[in-house]
Scaffold this motif. Structure first.
Motif, short mmCIF file in Angstrom:
data_model
loop_
_atom_site.label_atom_id
_atom_site.label_comp_id
_atom_site.label_asym_id
_atom_site.label_seq_id
_atom_site.Cartn_x
_atom_site.Cartn_y
_atom_site.Cartn_z
N THR A 33 44.48 45.38 39.97
CA THR A 33 44.40 46.48 39.04
C THR A 33 44.15 45.94 37.62
O THR A 33 44.50 44.80 37.31
CB THR A 33 45.69 47.33 39.02
OG1 THR A 33 46.76 46.51 38.54
CG2 THR A 33 46.01 47.89 40.39
N ALA A 34 43.58 46.78 36.79
CA ALA A 34 43.31 46.39 35.41
C ALA A 34 44.61 46.06 34.68
O ALA A 34 44.66 45.08 33.92
CB ALA A 34 42.55 47.49 34.70
N ARG B 125 45.81 42.59 35.69
CA ARG B 125 44.91 41.57 35.16
C ARG B 125 45.06 41.43 33.65
O ARG B 125 45.00 40.32 33.11
CB ARG B 125 43.48 41.91 35.56
CG ARG B 125 43.29 41.83 37.09
CD ARG B 125 41.92 42.24 37.53
NE ARG B 125 40.95 41.28 36.99
CZ ARG B 125 39.69 41.61 36.71
NH1 ARG B 125 39.25 42.84 36.91
NH2 ARG B 125 38.88 40.70 36.24
N LEU B 126 45.28 42.55 32.96
CA LEU B 126 45.47 42.49 31.51
C LEU B 126 46.78 41.82 31.14
O LEU B 126 46.87 41.15 30.10
CB LEU B 126 45.37 43.89 30.91
CG LEU B 126 43.94 44.43 30.81
CD1 LEU B 126 43.95 45.90 30.42
CD2 LEU B 126 43.12 43.60 29.82
N ASP C 26 33.58 41.15 32.23
CA ASP C 26 34.13 41.59 33.51
C ASP C 26 33.52 42.92 33.95
O ASP C 26 33.07 43.72 33.13
CB ASP C 26 35.65 41.74 33.40
CG ASP C 26 36.32 41.85 34.75
OD1 ASP C 26 36.50 40.80 35.41
OD2 ASP C 26 36.64 42.98 35.16
N ASP D 287 35.12 45.41 35.19
CA ASP D 287 36.04 46.50 34.86
C ASP D 287 36.05 46.73 33.35
O ASP D 287 36.39 45.83 32.58
CB ASP D 287 37.45 46.15 35.37
CG ASP D 287 38.44 47.27 35.23
OD1 ASP D 287 38.46 47.93 34.16
OD2 ASP D 287 39.23 47.47 36.17
N ARG D 288 35.70 47.93 32.93
CA ARG D 288 35.60 48.24 31.50
C ARG D 288 36.93 48.00 30.78
O ARG D 288 36.98 47.44 29.69
CB ARG D 288 35.15 49.69 31.30
CG ARG D 288 34.98 50.07 29.83
CD ARG D 288 34.52 51.52 29.65
NE ARG D 288 35.40 52.48 30.28
CZ ARG D 288 36.51 52.98 29.73
NH1 ARG D 288 36.90 52.58 28.54
NH2 ARG D 288 37.24 53.86 30.38
N GLU D 289 38.04 48.41 31.40
CA GLU D 289 39.35 48.26 30.77
C GLU D 289 39.69 46.77 30.55
O GLU D 289 40.21 46.39 29.51
CB GLU D 289 40.41 48.92 31.65
CG GLU D 289 41.72 49.14 30.97
CD GLU D 289 42.72 49.91 31.85
OE1 GLU D 289 43.91 49.82 31.55
OE2 GLU D 289 42.30 50.57 32.81
N VAL D 290 39.37 45.94 31.53
CA VAL D 290 39.62 44.50 31.40
C VAL D 290 38.71 43.92 30.32
O VAL D 290 39.15 43.11 29.50
CB VAL D 290 39.42 43.79 32.75
CG1 VAL D 290 39.48 42.27 32.59
CG2 VAL D 290 40.46 44.26 33.76
N ARG D 291 37.44 44.33 30.33
CA ARG D 291 36.50 43.85 29.31
C ARG D 291 37.01 44.14 27.90
O ARG D 291 37.06 43.27 27.04
CB ARG D 291 35.14 44.57 29.47
CG ARG D 291 34.10 43.82 30.21
CD ARG D 291 32.71 44.44 30.07
NE ARG D 291 32.64 45.88 29.96
CZ ARG D 291 32.48 46.73 30.97
NH1 ARG D 291 32.37 46.26 32.19
NH2 ARG D 291 32.39 48.02 30.77
#
Length: 181
Positions: free
Chosen positions: A122-123, A126-127, A151, A153-157
């Protein structure tokens, strides 16, 4: 109170409470064990990581942080096996506080979502790992966070970009960088 005494007899009395039926008492045992530098106390903290009660596991994680690199081996299995999100995230934060090459490698795997468990990809998970890497701030850790700016995933990016910008404002520390060498 017994933890403050710091002698072998006090340690033995604390260890006897490791199997106490009340989770709050076992949590306090973990807090007391933080003050004992012995291998027996370290082993007991490892037992605390396996306790049924999340509050005990959480306190065991916190008690391991001052142990430094030796604690990384005890915390590593939690990244794959821990079921409680608060304990899991505390373990990630603990690895970030401890630092060192082994912790960095574990956190890079977590930040990249390299796991069999869908929950670990999940983001948010990972965050958490990215934030721990940014806290370590070694060149290798920061390179891993920077790599996540692309990445899928936008949220991770976006999170990685924020962490890189924050770290750039603070700079890196020579002491942590030398630990990574």
């Amino acid at each position: 109170l017994l933890g403050a005494l710091g002698d072998a007899r006090a340690e033995q009395l604390v260890l006897e409470q490791l199997r106490h039926p009340d989770a709050r008492t076992r949590r306090e045992v973990m807090a007391a064990l933080e003050r004992f530098p012995s291998a027996g106390a370290l082993d007991a903290l490892g037992v605390g990581l396996l306790d049924d009660a999340a509050i005990v596991r959480l306190r065991a994680v916190a008690a391991l942080v001052p142990r430094g690199a030796v604690a990384v081996k005890l915390l590593a299995p939690l990244l794959d096996a821990e079921s409680d999100r608060e304990v899991l995230y505390a373990s990630i934060a603990a690895l970030g506080s401890i630092g060192g090459p082994e912790a960095v490698q574990l956190l890079i795997r977590a930040a990249n979502g390299e796991t069999q468990h869908a929950k670990r990809r999940t983001a948010a998970y990972r965050l958490q790992a990215c934030a721990a890497l940014a806290q370590i701030r070694t060149p290798q850790a920061m390179a891993a966070v920077q790599g996540l700016r692309d990445d899928r995933d936008r949220e991770v990016r976006e999170g990685a970009m924020r962490l890189v910008a924050q770290a750039a404002r603070r700079g890196t520390t020579a002491v942590r960088a030398m630990a990574d060498a």
